[in-house]
Design a protein around this motif. Structure first.
Motif, PDB file in Angstrom:
ATOM      1  N   LEU A 247      -9.982  -9.319   0.946  1.00 20.81           N
ATOM      2  CA  LEU A 247      -9.229  -8.075   1.086  1.00 20.81           C
ATOM      3  C   LEU A 247      -9.086  -7.710   2.556  1.00 20.81           C
ATOM      4  O   LEU A 247     -10.031  -7.872   3.325  1.00 20.81           O
ATOM      5  N   SER A 248      -7.945  -7.194   2.938  1.00 19.13           N
ATOM      6  CA  SER A 248      -7.738  -6.745   4.309  1.00 19.13           C
ATOM      7  C   SER A 248      -8.275  -5.327   4.483  1.00 19.13           C
ATOM      8  O   SER A 248      -8.597  -4.644   3.508  1.00 19.13           O
ATOM      9  N   ALA A 249      -8.348  -4.877   5.716  1.00 17.89           N
ATOM     10  CA  ALA A 249      -8.822  -3.520   6.017  1.00 17.89           C
ATOM     11  C   ALA A 249      -7.929  -2.465   5.370  1.00 17.89           C
ATOM     12  O   ALA A 249      -8.382  -1.360   5.092  1.00 17.89           O
ATOM     13  N   ALA A 250      -6.681  -2.802   5.090  1.00 16.04           N
ATOM     14  CA  ALA A 250      -5.763  -1.847   4.458  1.00 16.04           C
ATOM     15  C   ALA A 250      -6.201  -1.479   3.046  1.00 16.04           C
ATOM     16  O   ALA A 250      -5.809  -0.437   2.517  1.00 16.04           O
TER      17      ALA A 250
ATOM     18  N   THR B 255     -16.799   1.144  -4.880  1.00 16.35           N
ATOM     19  CA  THR B 255     -16.044   1.014  -6.120  1.00 16.35           C
ATOM     20  C   THR B 255     -14.772   0.230  -5.816  1.00 16.35           C
ATOM     21  O   THR B 255     -13.951   0.661  -5.013  1.00 16.35           O
ATOM     22  N   LEU B 256     -14.654  -0.920  -6.467  1.00 16.44           N
ATOM     23  CA  LEU B 256     -13.466  -1.758  -6.331  1.00 16.44           C
ATOM     24  C   LEU B 256     -12.597  -1.532  -7.548  1.00 16.44           C
ATOM     25  O   LEU B 256     -13.036  -1.765  -8.676  1.00 16.44           O
TER      26      LEU B 256
ATOM     27  N   THR C 137      -4.822  -2.624  -5.252  1.00 16.63           N
ATOM     28  CA  THR C 137      -6.260  -2.826  -5.247  1.00 16.63           C
ATOM     29  C   THR C 137      -6.873  -2.041  -4.098  1.00 16.63           C
ATOM     30  O   THR C 137      -6.377  -2.100  -2.975  1.00 16.63           O
ATOM     31  N   THR C 138      -7.944  -1.281  -4.396  1.00 16.97           N
ATOM     32  CA  THR C 138      -8.634  -0.515  -3.351  1.00 16.97           C
ATOM     33  C   THR C 138     -10.136  -0.708  -3.472  1.00 16.97           C
ATOM     34  O   THR C 138     -10.667  -0.833  -4.574  1.00 16.97           O
TER      35      THR C 138
END
Length: 195
Positions: free
Chosen positions: A103-106, A120-121, A82-83
């Protein structure tokens, strides 16, 4: 206190105090101004094989007060991770959306393409269900004193006392979420574990 303790454990954060300095992620977050949720529109793309993933997450975002201009689509190709991609000048918006989704910063990724804008997820196969990223962590360090303050430790050897039962729906019986007390009452025909 228990909620904070278990959130700390679930986030794989240390229960001991460190040097007291802010982490690099916390410092970076502090420098980027926050953007109100109502002004943030996200394009949510389904990169999984699960039908309806983008719609579920988009509905969760708008339910939390994000812009009704939030849209859904299928990702151009399947995604394993996931981004949350953001264009130039949208880092604050990305951080607000990431926090709301767990979501983490990664998971954040800057889009360096010319003319890119917005958020955009892309939901990857690492997030197959739910509207909050599984095992999501925050970039802020855990407040360990708050996590264990007012804890009521009780053990079986304490006569005539009982541990307090959770008032939250933490168990399921027949697929129906309920509190432990409700589950016990609904399962009167089942024998107790000490029989």
């Amino acid at each position: 206190g228990a909620k904070a303790l278990f959130a700390t454990i679930a986030g794989d954060q240390s229960l001991t105090t460190g040097s007291g300095r802010k982490s690099a992620a916390a410092s970076a977050t502090a420098k980027t101004p926050a953007v109100p949720k109502s002004e943030i529109a996200v394009t949510v793309e389904n990169g999984t094989t699960v039908t309806g993933r983008a719609s579920a997450v988009a509905a969760a975002l708008t339910g939390q007060g994000f812009s009704p201009d939030t849209t859904t689509a299928n990702a151009p190709s399947p995604a394993t991770t996931t981004t949350l991609t953001y264009g130039t000048g949208h880092k604050g918006e990305a951080q607000t959306a990431a926090k709301a989704l767990g979501l983490s910063a990664a998971h954040l990724k800057k889009d360096t393409a010319a003319g890119s804008s917005g958020l955009t997820l892309v939901i990857g196969s690492d997030w197959p269900s739910g509207t909050s990223y599984p095992g999501g962590t925050s970039s802020a360090p855990a407040d360990t004193k708050a996590a264990v303050s007012n804890a009521h430790a009780q053990t079986a050897d304490q006569a005539k006392t009982c541990a307090k039962v959770s008032p939250y729906k933490t168990v399921e019986l027949g697929g129906v979420p309920m509190t432990p007390a409700q589950a016990y009452a609904a399962a009167r025909t089942k024998p107790d574990s000490d029989d």
